[in-house]
Design an enzyme around this catalytic site. Sequence first.
Site: not given
Length: 505
Positions: A124, A248-249, A327, A393
């Site tokens: 991703k 998260n990247i 996160n 996302k």
Amino acid sequence: MSIYIEGLGKAGGMSQFQEVIRQELENSMKNELEKLQATASEVDLGVVKKDFEGFKQLFHRFLQEKGPSVDWVKIQRPPEDSIQPYEKIKSRGLPDNITSVLNKLVVVKLNGGLGTSMGCKGPKSLISVRNENTFLDLTVQQIEHLNKTYNTDVPLVLMNSFNTDEDTKKILQKYTHCRVKIYTFNQSRYPRINKESLLPVAKDVSKTGENAEAWYPPGHGDIYGSFYNSGLLNQLIDEGKEYIFVSNIDNLGATVDLYILNHLMSQPNGKRCEFVMEVTDKTRADVKGGTLIQYEGKLRLLEIAQVPKAHVDEFKSVSKFKIFNTNNLWISLAAIKRLQEQGAMDMEIIVNPKTLDGGLNVIQLETAVGAAIKSFDNALGINVPRSRFLPVKTTSDLLLVMSNLYSLNAGSLTMSDKREFPTVPLVKLGSSFTKVQDYLRRLESIPDMLELDHLTVSGDVTFGKNVGLKGTVIIIANHGDRIDIPAGAVLENKIVSGNLRILDH
């Protein structure tokens, strides 16, 4: 057997009969793993053994679990001082020696995910999100800018999975002349389990052919064990690094924050905070996000999967649980090492059911990185601005970050000054836009969204060049109809329905 097993872990301990069944299952699993291990080449054997050791521990705990992992009546609101407002952290300012503080930091990005949910093949992190820049490009640009500005040496560490490792390593060659040291390590590879037999579905340890779907990376909670096992954790400690900033990247808001880092580093040594979780205020769009609670005297992450069914609506309430986990985490390297060596890292198991292409129902056992908060000393939540949570996302999220709502500077996205209010519009693109290639085909250029509050698009819809969207815009093409929004159109508080009637909203 599986129907009975689900009742194995009810409160009140196991009966002798249940204990016998559990032992049989553990033995069967052990035998199956030994058979699988025997198919590994000598080159892979060491890694496979380590992975299987971790998996056996997780499986053992899975068989012992007793229903929902929290007793609802024991949940308390976190004490006032355990979640600090970001403004208070920021008001302390920055020290003169910010360079030496930065030299103790490592940036870790969770890079195990594929772009399949957006119709892309491969990692991703290699999807283009802004001006042909990928998630990985933007991350490298941010850290390089930091290193150049403060004359520091902040390295980037990527936690890859077996799905993303090869493609990511090929791409990394393009950054060889950047002022960023880049390291990678792989998270574990665990076997998916047949839901009925509770045994692995894999026939051997290969990742191809009929085994392609037999393996999975076990969630980002695996970071602690994998990082430690890779040897990289010890190497970074030896180099004088003290904290990692993990995110998260695909969260484009997760940039290095000097005020949070300074807060961590300026505490007296014995009272140093070993774990910071960035949280932000819940909106109606975030009702499923994990939240911080006080439980048995410890700060703890509560995820929706742990909530007893009778209390799910209460969990989703914005008034009772006001914040959620972004996160973005700041964690002490020495503490990770200590907890790993003591076997004291405690994370709830997430049982993730999946259906394979052939229709077989499987489960995968996972853990979440934030769930370990209760294992660390002096853990803290910091309530940060929403701008630090900008995940991509879906293509709906992609539309936001590609638009003129944001400007790009040294890899960081910032909300445009021209937008009069700081909230992000609510965008819902229908299934015709799910895949990135379809999304790009339907937009001749990204619309002007500076004054947009809400956009819903459903059905076969295309946008011409230089379209403007303001207020609330709803575009619905009925089945069999197609709507083409003409170039230069400005839609303000409009509903556009199946036969292209444009109505005031």
